[in-house]
Design a protein around this motif. Structure first.
Motif, mmCIF file in Angstrom:
data_model
loop_
_atom_site.group_PDB
_atom_site.id
_atom_site.type_symbol
_atom_site.label_atom_id
_atom_site.label_comp_id
_atom_site.label_asym_id
_atom_site.label_seq_id
_atom_site.Cartn_x
_atom_site.Cartn_y
_atom_site.Cartn_z
ATOM 1 N N ALA A 11 15.094 -41.693 -32.090
ATOM 2 C CA ALA A 11 15.489 -43.018 -32.578
ATOM 3 C C ALA A 11 14.252 -43.718 -33.115
ATOM 4 O O ALA A 11 13.138 -43.474 -32.652
ATOM 5 C CB ALA A 11 16.109 -43.837 -31.457
ATOM 6 N N GLU A 12 14.494 -44.591 -34.104
ATOM 7 C CA GLU A 12 13.384 -45.368 -34.666
ATOM 8 C C GLU A 12 13.950 -46.656 -35.242
ATOM 9 O O GLU A 12 14.903 -46.631 -36.019
ATOM 10 C CB GLU A 12 12.674 -44.563 -35.747
ATOM 11 N N SER A 13 13.354 -47.798 -34.813
ATOM 12 C CA SER A 13 13.870 -49.083 -35.276
ATOM 13 C C SER A 13 12.878 -50.204 -34.979
ATOM 14 O O SER A 13 12.136 -50.151 -33.997
ATOM 15 C CB SER A 13 15.193 -49.398 -34.583
ATOM 16 N N ASP A 14 12.905 -51.223 -35.824
ATOM 17 C CA ASP A 14 12.172 -52.463 -35.574
ATOM 18 C C ASP A 14 13.092 -53.504 -34.952
ATOM 19 O O ASP A 14 12.675 -54.630 -34.705
ATOM 20 C CB ASP A 14 11.589 -53.014 -36.881
ATOM 21 N N ALA A 15 14.355 -53.124 -34.694
ATOM 22 C CA ALA A 15 15.356 -54.067 -34.172
ATOM 23 C C ALA A 15 15.786 -53.699 -32.752
ATOM 24 O O ALA A 15 16.949 -53.847 -32.389
ATOM 25 C CB ALA A 15 16.561 -54.107 -35.102
ATOM 26 N N THR A 16 14.846 -53.215 -31.938
ATOM 27 C CA THR A 16 15.172 -52.892 -30.554
ATOM 28 C C THR A 16 15.302 -54.182 -29.749
ATOM 29 O O THR A 16 14.815 -55.233 -30.165
ATOM 30 C CB THR A 16 14.089 -52.009 -29.918
ATOM 31 N N ILE A 17 15.962 -54.063 -28.608
ATOM 32 C CA ILE A 17 16.014 -55.176 -27.664
ATOM 33 C C ILE A 17 15.580 -54.655 -26.300
ATOM 34 O O ILE A 17 15.697 -53.458 -26.014
ATOM 35 C CB ILE A 17 17.412 -55.818 -27.589
ATOM 36 N N THR A 18 15.041 -55.534 -25.487
ATOM 37 C CA THR A 18 14.608 -55.161 -24.147
ATOM 38 C C THR A 18 15.525 -55.829 -23.131
ATOM 39 O O THR A 18 15.731 -57.040 -23.181
ATOM 40 C CB THR A 18 13.146 -55.575 -23.902
ATOM 41 N N ILE A 19 16.065 -55.025 -22.240
ATOM 42 C CA ILE A 19 16.951 -55.513 -21.183
ATOM 43 C C ILE A 19 16.447 -54.933 -19.867
ATOM 44 O O ILE A 19 16.413 -53.707 -19.693
ATOM 45 C CB ILE A 19 18.416 -55.085 -21.414
ATOM 46 N N GLY A 20 16.041 -55.809 -18.970
ATOM 47 C CA GLY A 20 15.578 -55.351 -17.660
ATOM 48 C C GLY A 20 14.430 -54.369 -17.728
ATOM 49 O O GLY A 20 14.351 -53.453 -16.916
ATOM 50 N N GLY A 21 13.571 -54.497 -18.695
ATOM 51 C CA GLY A 21 12.428 -53.605 -18.848
ATOM 52 C C GLY A 21 12.706 -52.346 -19.658
ATOM 53 O O GLY A 21 11.789 -51.598 -19.982
ATOM 54 N N ASP A 22 13.972 -52.089 -19.980
ATOM 55 C CA ASP A 22 14.328 -50.921 -20.785
ATOM 56 C C ASP A 22 14.471 -51.315 -22.246
ATOM 57 O O ASP A 22 15.026 -52.370 -22.567
ATOM 58 C CB ASP A 22 15.656 -50.313 -20.311
ATOM 59 N N ILE A 23 13.973 -50.464 -23.131
ATOM 60 C CA ILE A 23 14.066 -50.702 -24.571
ATOM 61 C C ILE A 23 15.329 -50.024 -25.082
ATOM 62 O O ILE A 23 15.553 -48.830 -24.834
ATOM 63 C CB ILE A 23 12.823 -50.163 -25.287
ATOM 64 N N PHE A 24 16.161 -50.792 -25.787
ATOM 65 C CA PHE A 24 17.416 -50.295 -26.334
ATOM 66 C C PHE A 24 17.344 -50.269 -27.858
ATOM 67 O O PHE A 24 16.949 -51.254 -28.473
ATOM 68 C CB PHE A 24 18.587 -51.189 -25.902
ATOM 69 N N PHE A 25 17.746 -49.142 -28.439
ATOM 70 C CA PHE A 25 17.776 -48.952 -29.884
ATOM 71 C C PHE A 25 19.186 -49.187 -30.400
ATOM 72 O O PHE A 25 20.155 -48.738 -29.774
ATOM 73 C CB PHE A 25 17.355 -47.527 -30.241
ATOM 74 N N PRO A 26 19.316 -49.855 -31.556
ATOM 75 C CA PRO A 26 20.658 -50.029 -32.130
ATOM 76 C C PRO A 26 21.268 -48.666 -32.479
ATOM 77 O O PRO A 26 20.552 -47.705 -32.779
ATOM 78 C CB PRO A 26 20.424 -50.853 -33.392
ATOM 79 N N ALA A 27 22.594 -48.609 -32.436
ATOM 80 C CA ALA A 27 23.311 -47.342 -32.655
ATOM 81 C C ALA A 27 22.941 -46.675 -33.971
ATOM 82 O O ALA A 27 22.810 -45.448 -34.036
ATOM 83 C CB ALA A 27 24.811 -47.587 -32.584
#
Length: 96
Positions: A11-27
């Motif tokens: 995965a590769e993105s500049d639009a990740t979000i962080t939730i509870g310390g985990d980095i999430f990548f958009p689908a």
């Protein structure tokens, strides 16, 4: 941000979000050709997880990717964004 395992970019993105310390990548930033559905699920305060095993060049990293296909409405409200189908990776996957 980029997620890499066994030399493959998962995965590769500049639009990740962080939730509870985990980095999430958009689908749409995830290369799903490396993902094999797992039977492992878990219920958390964010909702019910779906797990995936990563397969590259005959090697597998079991349950290395996690997504919330339908996050809990309370979690979406608390976080402030709908993170449906965003993907996070386990510690075996290098995220930088």
């Amino acid at each position: 941000m980029k997620a890499v395992w066994n030399g493959e970019v998962l995965a590769e993105s500049d639009a990740t979000i962080t939730i509870g310390g985990d980095i999430f990548f958009p689908a749409d930033a995830v290369h799903r050709e490396y993902f094999v559905p797992s039977d492992t699920t878990e219920t958390t305060d964010l909702g019910v997880t779906t797990r995936y095993t990563i397969m590259t060049e005959g090697l597998e990293c079991i349950d290395a990717a996690t997504t919330y296909e339908r996050p809990a409405p309370e979690a979406i409200q608390k976080i402030g964004t709908d993170f449906s189908n965003y993907v996070s990776f386990g510690s075996d996957v290098e995220v930088s």
